[in-house]
Scaffold this motif. Structure first.
Motif, PDB file in Angstrom:
ATOM      1  N   GLU A  83       0.903   5.645   0.714  1.00  0.00           N
ATOM      2  CA  GLU A  83       0.308   6.902   1.132  1.00  0.00           C
ATOM      3  C   GLU A  83       1.317   8.006   0.934  1.00  0.00           C
ATOM      4  O   GLU A  83       2.429   7.957   1.478  1.00  0.00           O
ATOM      5  CB  GLU A  83      -0.165   6.884   2.587  1.00  0.00           C
ATOM      6  CG  GLU A  83      -0.832   8.202   2.992  1.00  0.00           C
ATOM      7  CD  GLU A  83      -1.560   8.118   4.326  1.00  0.00           C
ATOM      8  OE1 GLU A  83      -1.114   7.353   5.208  1.00  0.00           O
ATOM      9  OE2 GLU A  83      -2.581   8.819   4.485  1.00  0.00           O
ATOM     10  N   SER A 131      -4.819  18.553   5.388  1.00  0.00           N
ATOM     11  CA  SER A 131      -4.104  17.533   4.624  1.00  0.00           C
ATOM     12  C   SER A 131      -4.965  16.988   3.489  1.00  0.00           C
ATOM     13  O   SER A 131      -6.198  17.069   3.522  1.00  0.00           O
ATOM     14  CB  SER A 131      -3.677  16.379   5.534  1.00  0.00           C
ATOM     15  OG  SER A 131      -4.816  15.647   5.990  1.00  0.00           O
ATOM     16  N   ALA A 143      -7.865   9.972  -2.471  1.00  0.00           N
ATOM     17  CA  ALA A 143      -7.295  10.938  -1.538  1.00  0.00           C
ATOM     18  C   ALA A 143      -8.380  11.391  -0.584  1.00  0.00           C
ATOM     19  O   ALA A 143      -9.556  11.437  -0.935  1.00  0.00           O
ATOM     20  CB  ALA A 143      -6.706  12.138  -2.280  1.00  0.00           C
ATOM     21  N   GLU A 144      -7.964  11.734   0.610  1.00  0.00           N
ATOM     22  CA  GLU A 144      -8.919  12.165   1.621  1.00  0.00           C
ATOM     23  C   GLU A 144      -8.591  13.566   2.091  1.00  0.00           C
ATOM     24  O   GLU A 144      -7.458  13.841   2.526  1.00  0.00           O
ATOM     25  CB  GLU A 144      -8.928  11.212   2.808  1.00  0.00           C
ATOM     26  CG  GLU A 144     -10.009  11.534   3.836  1.00  0.00           C
ATOM     27  CD  GLU A 144     -10.166  10.480   4.897  1.00  0.00           C
ATOM     28  OE1 GLU A 144      -9.299   9.588   4.989  1.00  0.00           O
ATOM     29  OE2 GLU A 144     -11.168  10.538   5.642  1.00  0.00           O
ATOM     30  N   ASN A 155      -3.963  13.662   1.657  1.00  0.00           N
ATOM     31  CA  ASN A 155      -3.038  12.578   1.374  1.00  0.00           C
ATOM     32  C   ASN A 155      -3.559  11.650   0.287  1.00  0.00           C
ATOM     33  O   ASN A 155      -4.746  11.326   0.239  1.00  0.00           O
ATOM     34  CB  ASN A 155      -2.769  11.778   2.654  1.00  0.00           C
ATOM     35  CG  ASN A 155      -2.038  12.599   3.702  1.00  0.00           C
ATOM     36  OD1 ASN A 155      -1.539  13.703   3.419  1.00  0.00           O
ATOM     37  ND2 ASN A 155      -1.988  12.078   4.906  1.00  0.00           N
ATOM     38  N   SER A 203       0.840  -1.191   0.000  1.00  0.00           N
ATOM     39  CA  SER A 203       0.000   0.000   0.000  1.00  0.00           C
ATOM     40  C   SER A 203       0.879   1.247   0.000  1.00  0.00           C
ATOM     41  O   SER A 203       2.061   1.211   0.344  1.00  0.00           O
ATOM     42  CB  SER A 203      -0.901   0.003   1.232  1.00  0.00           C
ATOM     43  OG  SER A 203      -0.111   0.059   2.406  1.00  0.00           O
ATOM     44  N   ARG A 217      -3.596   7.984  -1.590  1.00  0.00           N
ATOM     45  CA  ARG A 217      -3.427   6.586  -1.196  1.00  0.00           C
ATOM     46  C   ARG A 217      -3.724   5.652  -2.360  1.00  0.00           C
ATOM     47  O   ARG A 217      -4.483   5.986  -3.278  1.00  0.00           O
ATOM     48  CB  ARG A 217      -4.364   6.242  -0.028  1.00  0.00           C
ATOM     49  CG  ARG A 217      -4.146   7.069   1.223  1.00  0.00           C
ATOM     50  CD  ARG A 217      -4.860   6.458   2.401  1.00  0.00           C
ATOM     51  NE  ARG A 217      -6.308   6.461   2.239  1.00  0.00           N
ATOM     52  CZ  ARG A 217      -7.135   7.222   2.947  1.00  0.00           C
ATOM     53  NH1 ARG A 217      -6.649   8.073   3.832  1.00  0.00           N
ATOM     54  NH2 ARG A 217      -8.432   7.138   2.769  1.00  0.00           N
ATOM     55  N   LYS A 218      -3.102   4.490  -2.252  1.00  0.00           N
ATOM     56  CA  LYS A 218      -3.421   3.413  -3.185  1.00  0.00           C
ATOM     57  C   LYS A 218      -3.213   2.099  -2.435  1.00  0.00           C
ATOM     58  O   LYS A 218      -2.160   1.917  -1.803  1.00  0.00           O
ATOM     59  CB  LYS A 218      -2.542   3.473  -4.431  1.00  0.00           C
ATOM     60  CG  LYS A 218      -2.946   2.439  -5.494  1.00  0.00           C
ATOM     61  CD  LYS A 218      -2.261   2.676  -6.821  1.00  0.00           C
ATOM     62  CE  LYS A 218      -2.772   1.686  -7.866  1.00  0.00           C
ATOM     63  NZ  LYS A 218      -2.179   1.907  -9.204  1.00  0.00           N
ATOM     64  N   ARG A 269       1.958  12.049   1.412  1.00  0.00           N
ATOM     65  CA  ARG A 269       1.429  13.106   2.250  1.00  0.00           C
ATOM     66  C   ARG A 269       1.432  14.472   1.559  1.00  0.00           C
ATOM     67  O   ARG A 269       2.340  14.780   0.790  1.00  0.00           O
ATOM     68  CB  ARG A 269       2.239  13.184   3.546  1.00  0.00           C
ATOM     69  CG  ARG A 269       2.106  11.939   4.423  1.00  0.00           C
ATOM     70  CD  ARG A 269       2.857  12.118   5.722  1.00  0.00           C
ATOM     71  NE  ARG A 269       4.301  12.138   5.540  1.00  0.00           N
ATOM     72  CZ  ARG A 269       5.167  12.538   6.464  1.00  0.00           C
ATOM     73  NH1 ARG A 269       4.728  12.985   7.626  1.00  0.00           N
ATOM     74  NH2 ARG A 269       6.467  12.491   6.235  1.00  0.00           N
TER      75      ARG A 269
END
Lengths: 117, 114
Positions: B20, B73, B65-66, B75, B18, B77-78, B22
């Motif tokens: 992430e 922020s 992304a959140e 960030n 995984s 993600r995958k 930033r």
């Protein structure tokens, strides 16, 4: 998606000479184009905004007489680095806005690496 | 003035692991946030963007992304990276819908190891 072609991909020139970089929108008419510069390990910094048929708007700290921008048609903008010096060596990238595009409206060229000797 | 910080210059992950990346931003009003990817010799490609609504945004290539306002922020993600994800990733903030005067972070270079 839409395509923006930037040419050349890389150029090496002698100090004191001028270099022209072209940015073309291949399948749409770009009323606005943007020029960015990126130094190693730094972020892309907006240099100027060019609108077709009018003078470019430069960001603070960017010398308009040194970085000449021409946007003479809806598909072409050029950036000329005049009297280039080694400190002008950088990665230059353009983007073009498709005002009628569905969804994403901003498209980037692949960039030009300029090295001034 | 708006600014973007990408604290990780270079990240290496194993294929299938995984990811992430930033991104922290500074902006006085509601930000418009973007993630771009740049592969060698190619232009920047938009992965996803956040303007409003659901704070978890889905993008292309399996990325999400959140947006967390409390942490400033956004960030990326995958869940499982592929070797083809190796590239440079840029987070950017804009001030208006479709505003192209973006402020970019310094980028994060992603290396994938077998």
């Amino acid at each position: 998606g839409a395509v923006v072609s930037q040419h050349p991909s890389w150029v090496i020139c002698k100090s004191g000479t001028s270099v022209k970089i072209e940015c073309r929108s291949l399948d749409f008419q770009a009323t606005t184009m943007f020029w960015y510069r990126q130094f190693p390990k730094q972020s892309l910094m907006l240099m100027a905004t060019s609108n077709e048929g009018s003078k470019a708007t430069y960001e603070q700290g960017v010398e308009k007489d040194k970085f000449l921008i021409n946007h003479a048609s809806l598909t072409l903008s050029t950036l000329t680095v005049t009297s280039a010096h080694p400190e002008d060596s950088s990665f230059y990238i353009c983007s073009a806005r498709d005002p009628w595009g569905e969804g994403e409206k901003l498209f980037f060229g692949s960039g030009t690496q300029l090295s001034v000797l | 003035a708006q600014s973007v910080t990408q604290p990780d210059i270079h990240i290496t992950v194993s294929e299938g692991a995984s990811l992430e990346l930033r991104c922290n931003y500074s902006y006085g009003a509601t930000p418009y946030l973007f993630w771009y990817v740049q592969s060698p010799g190619q232009g920047l490609q938009l992965l996803l963007k956040y303007f409003s609504g659901d704070t978890l945004v889905q993008g292309i290539k399996g990325f999400e992304a959140e947006f967390k306002r409390s942490q400033s922020s956004f960030n990326l993600r995958k869940p499982s990276v592929h070797w083809s994800d190796a590239a440079e990733y840029f987070c950017a903030v804009g001030s208006n819908f479709g505003n192209e005067k973006l402020t970019f972070g310094t980028g994060t270079r992603l290396t994938i190891i077998p």
